[in-house]
Design an enzyme around this catalytic site. Structure first.
Site, short mmCIF file in Angstrom:
data_model
loop_
_atom_site.label_atom_id
_atom_site.label_comp_id
_atom_site.label_asym_id
_atom_site.label_seq_id
_atom_site.Cartn_x
_atom_site.Cartn_y
_atom_site.Cartn_z
N ASN A 195 0.80 -1.21 0.00
CA ASN A 195 0.00 0.00 0.00
C ASN A 195 0.84 1.27 0.00
O ASN A 195 0.46 2.28 -0.60
CB ASN A 195 -0.96 0.00 1.19
CG ASN A 195 -0.26 -0.06 2.53
OD1 ASN A 195 0.65 -0.88 2.73
ND2 ASN A 195 -0.66 0.78 3.47
N HIS A 196 2.01 1.26 0.63
CA HIS A 196 2.81 2.48 0.67
C HIS A 196 3.47 2.77 -0.67
O HIS A 196 3.65 3.94 -1.05
CB HIS A 196 3.83 2.42 1.80
CG HIS A 196 3.20 2.58 3.15
ND1 HIS A 196 2.87 3.81 3.68
CD2 HIS A 196 2.81 1.66 4.07
CE1 HIS A 196 2.31 3.64 4.86
NE2 HIS A 196 2.25 2.34 5.12
N HIS A 221 1.12 -8.47 0.24
CA HIS A 221 1.35 -7.48 1.30
C HIS A 221 0.25 -7.51 2.35
O HIS A 221 0.53 -7.57 3.55
CB HIS A 221 1.44 -6.08 0.70
CG HIS A 221 1.69 -5.02 1.73
ND1 HIS A 221 2.89 -4.91 2.38
CD2 HIS A 221 0.88 -4.06 2.24
CE1 HIS A 221 2.83 -3.91 3.25
NE2 HIS A 221 1.62 -3.38 3.18
#
Length: 252
Positions: A24-25, A97
């Site tokens: 997500n980052h 992730h």
């Protein structure tokens, strides 16, 4: 990023490999959402862009613009991140992730990886219909691969929730030919651990000083000692090494 790429080169010379996943980052940065970026990371981006550090220290607008130029779709670092998969299966272990659900598998893992990469590279669509966009199931909401937390809760509220999570991951794993899923995304207060009868390993220990400042933790999966045996899973930390028998994980 450079360090991990260099480690991959070294590993491949020795017959191994180092893989990185997009989470997500990474997607937030490619979207231009820099809310979690530290001041130091802005300065590093400016230097990577070619702005001297002393100039970057006095020009925050320039730092933001430099980071955007590097990370927005088509930027140099975005194109580098495009080399990373969103979901990876190595032997009988799947990696994602946030999580991996049957809906993600039905969409197609290769398709998802390709579409995320095309978005990061800013590939043009056929017939001048614009540029590639990321698939919703990869990063669109809390049920997506990158944002999902259903499989990484520290504990389930009741046996029904746990059964539901275990059933979902079992379906997803069966469809990709894997026995276990390794996820990050959600910091674990008790370090690296497993759930759902050994089908899910949660490895985000929150070791960053901005999260839990916890000791580093590593999940090591070794081939079985004999043909037909089970993979040996070991959790390595700075001061403790634990060994788990995947046949006896029900009680963990």
């Amino acid at each position: 990023l450079r360090l991990l790429r260099d480690l991959d080169v070294q590993a491949r010379k020795a017959g191994g490999a180092v893989y990185m996943l997009n989470g997500n980052h990474e997607s937030l940065n490619v979207c231009g959402d820099f809310r979690y970026v530290t001041p130091g990371a802005f300065i590093e981006a400016a230097q990577e862009f070619g702005i001297p550090r002393e100039v970057a220290m006095r020009n925050w607008d320039g730092c933001i613009q430099a980071r955007a130029a590097l990370y927005l779709p088509g930027g140099r670092i975005a194109r580098e991140l495009a080399r990373n998969p969103t979901v990876l299966v190595v032997n009988d272990t799947a990696f994602a992730h946030g999580g991996l659900l049957p809906t993600h598998v039905n969409y197609g893992l290769e398709r998802m990886n390709a579409e995320v990469a095309a978005w990061m590279r800013r590939d043009k669509l056929p017939d001048d219909e614009g540029y590639a966009t990321p698939p919703f199931l990869a990063m669109g909401d809390g049920n997506s691969v990158m944002w999902n937390r259903q499989l990484s809760r520290e504990s389930y509220a009741n046996p029904i929730d746990r059964f539901h999570a275990s059933n979902m991951v079992a379906q997803a794993l069966a469809r990709v030919g894997a026995k276990r899923l390794v996820v990050g995304h959600t910091p674990q207060m008790r370090g690296v651990n497993c759930e759902c009868d050994g089908k899910v390993w949660r490895v985000d220990v929150g070791m960053s000083s901005g999260v839990l400042n916890a000791p580093a933790g590593v999940l090591e999966l070794s081939p079985p000692d004999e043909e037909g045996g089970e993979v040996v899973a070991r959790v390595l930390t700075e001061d403790v090494m634990a060994t788990y028998d995947e046949e006896a994980l029900f009680d963990l």
